[in-house]
Design an enzyme around this catalytic site. Structure first.
Site, mmCIF file in Angstrom:
data_model
loop_
_atom_site.group_PDB
_atom_site.id
_atom_site.type_symbol
_atom_site.label_atom_id
_atom_site.label_comp_id
_atom_site.label_asym_id
_atom_site.label_seq_id
_atom_site.Cartn_x
_atom_site.Cartn_y
_atom_site.Cartn_z
ATOM 1 N N GLY A 1 -52.145 1.806 13.817
ATOM 2 C CA GLY A 1 -53.392 1.152 13.457
ATOM 3 C C GLY A 1 -54.183 1.960 12.446
ATOM 4 O O GLY A 1 -53.689 2.933 11.874
ATOM 5 N N GLU A 2 -55.393 1.542 12.205
ATOM 6 C CA GLU A 2 -56.310 2.249 11.306
ATOM 7 C C GLU A 2 -55.824 2.346 9.874
ATOM 8 O O GLU A 2 -56.194 3.243 9.144
ATOM 9 C CB GLU A 2 -56.624 3.665 11.843
ATOM 10 C CG GLU A 2 -57.154 3.703 13.257
ATOM 11 C CD GLU A 2 -58.417 2.871 13.448
ATOM 12 O OE1 GLU A 2 -59.232 2.775 12.510
ATOM 13 O OE2 GLU A 2 -58.577 2.300 14.529
#
Length: 187
Positions: free
Chosen positions: A130-131
Site C-alpha cells: 500500500g501507500e
C-alpha cells in the site's frame, strides 16, 4: 468485478492482513452489493455509485482528468486499477490508454483485472504494502529506462550532428544536458 463478472470469492483477497474469515466476509459483502445493485452498470458514474466509495470515485476522477490533459498515470495496484476500471464501462478500454499498472499486486483479483484491462504491469514483485510503494518503484524503473534511452539517443545524435556538443566520453556534460532537456515523465 462489477465490470468483468465472476464470483466475488475469486476477486477479493486478504489486502494487507485479513485472515480467511475476513476474506470470506469481504466476499459476502461484495456479493450482497451485486445482489442489490446488479452487475450490468453501463456507465462509470452508476458503477462507482453502486460499488465504490468516495476514494474510488476520486481516483477515477483524477484518472479521467489526467486523460483530458494527456498526462500519463501510473496505477498503483489493485484498488487504483479497480477504480480506473470503472471508467471502461460500456467496453471503452481505450479510455485507459494513458495509464500503466505499476505492479502486479499479490491480491488474487489483480491478475484477472490486468488481463481484462489488457494491461501488463511494469513489475511483479508480489507487493501488498500500500501507500503507493508499487507506483514509486515502477516509476523509478520507467524513469531510469527512459533516461537511458534518451541519453543514448542524445549521445548518438551529438556524434552525428554536433559542432560543439558534449561527447559521450564526457558523462557530466551528457548528464547536465539530460537534466535540462528531459521533461518530467511521471509526477
Amino acid at each position: 468485478m462489477a465490470r468483468f463478472g465472476g464470483d466475488a470469492g475469486r476477486w477479493v483477497g486478504p489486502g494487507t492482513g485479513l485472515d480467511d474469515d475476513g476474506v470470506a466476509h469481504k466476499a459476502k459483502i461484495v456479493d450482497q452489493i451485486f445482489a442489490l445493485h446488479g452487475t450490468k452498470n453501463s456507465d462509470p458514474v452508476s458503477l462507482l455509485a453502486a460499488c465504490g466509495g468516495r476514494e474510488l470515485a476520486a481516483i477515477a476522477g483524477a484518472v479521467l482528468a489526467a486523460r483530458m490533459r494527456s498526462i500519463p498515470v501510473m496505477l498503483d495496484g489493485f484498488i487504483s486499477s479497480a477504480a480506473a476500471a470503472a471508467l471502461t464501462a460500456g467496453d471503452k478500454l481505450d479510455v485507459l490508454d494513458h495509464c500503466e499498472i505499476s505492479h502486479m499486486s499479490a491480491e488474487p483479483g489483480h491478475l484477472r483485472l490486468a488481463v481484462a484491462l489488457r494491461k501488463q504491469p511494469v513489475v511483479d514483485l508480489g507487493m501488498r504494502l500500500g501507500e503507493g510503494s508499487g507506483a514509486a518503484t515502477a516509476t523509478l524503473l520507467v524513469r531510469g529506462y527512459r533516461n537511458a534511452q534518451w541519453h543514448g539517443h542524445l549521445c548518438r545524435s551529438w556524434r552525428q550532428h554536433s559542432l560543439m556538443a558534449p561527447r559521450p566520453s564526457d558523462p557530466e556534460a551528457c548528464a547536465l544536458s539530460l537534466r535540462t532537456a528531459l521533461p518530467p515523465f511521471f509526477c
